[in-house]
Design an enzyme around this catalytic site. Structure first.
Site: not given
Ligand code: DX5
Ligand code: ZN
Length: 225
Positions: A17, A42, A44, A46, A75, A77, A146, A151-153, A184, A186, A206
């Site tokens: 990511s 990837h 992300d 947002m 992806h 979002m 998910m 929203g956050f890495g 996606d 953690g 990520g």
């Protein structure tokens, strides 16, 4: 449409990511992960509305498309993903994944993505049950589960999502279609074996890749083993 079903079954596709990369030199980061053996990249995206954060979007993707041949795994979002499908296809996306919880009609959005010559994916937030995406298995190319709140890495993996991954693995196998099952949030060397065992075949990571103390190559190798 670039086909992405040709990867060997026993080897997961790794999709680092970009959200965790150094934004001041994205071209170099992309070259590094491609060189380190990642199959996909990837993105992300947002919008500060569907999720409480803003990342990057169309012009950044379009600027980096000529720099690399790597598969762009997008992806979204964002709210109203159907509205932006054509623009992301033009910017260079190879796959566009949007959220089942977004406001557009899923079937129409999938068709819109396909009509732009791009593969279509459907993503579920942690609280959304597997049953929500089952009606679309006959037309999608990928499911994205998910394993953190989008929203956050850098968030902690949610083990309660493993059951949903297994449920969707069963549904995909029963459908007989070549749908990829991506996870996606953690994902690292400790959680990758868990999601693999549950049936995931495509891993987004990520922090575990871009912030790896011993380098990208080892991080990607560790995710596979
Ligand atoms: C979260 C994003 C993820 C995230 C992954 O909204 O969809 O792709 O950046 O980052 P890590 O691997 O750090 O959890
Ligand atoms: Zn993502």
């Amino acid at each position: 449409m670039r086909i992405f079903q040709h990867f060997p079954q026993n080897r997961p596709v790794i999709s680092p990511s970009l959200l965790a990369a150094d934004f001041s030199c994205l071209d170099k980061s992309i070259a590094k992960v491609a060189d380190a053996g990642a199959e996909w990249l990837h993105w992300d995206v947002m919008d500060g509305h569907f999720v409480p954060n803003i990342s990057f979007g169309l012009p950044v993707m379009a600027a980096l498309r000529p720099a690399t041949d790597i598969f762009f795994d997008t992806h979204l979002m964002i709210s109203h993903p159907a509205r932006y499908a054509a623009a992301f296809a033009r910017a260079g996306a190879d796959l566009i994944t949007f959220h089942i919880e977004s406001d557009d009609d899923p079937a129409a959005t999938i068709d819109r993505i396909h009509s732009n010559g791009v593969a279509a994916g459907l993503s579920l937030k942690p609280a959304t049950p597997a049953s929500a995406v089952l009606p679309y298995l006959d037309r999608i190319d990928l499911l994205l589960v998910m394993t953190v709140e989008p929203g956050f890495g850098g968030q902690r993996f949610m083990p309660d999502q493993l059951r949903k991954i297994a449920e969707l693995r069963q549904a995909i196998d029963a459908s007989g279609r070549a749908i990829r099952l991506e996870v996606d949030g953690g994902i690292d060397a400790r959680t990758a074996p868990l999601v693999r065992a549950a049936g995931a075949d495509t891993l987004v990571a990520g922090t575990a890749v871009f912030q790896a103390p011993q380098g990208l190559k080892k991080a990607i190798r560790d995710l596979r083993s």
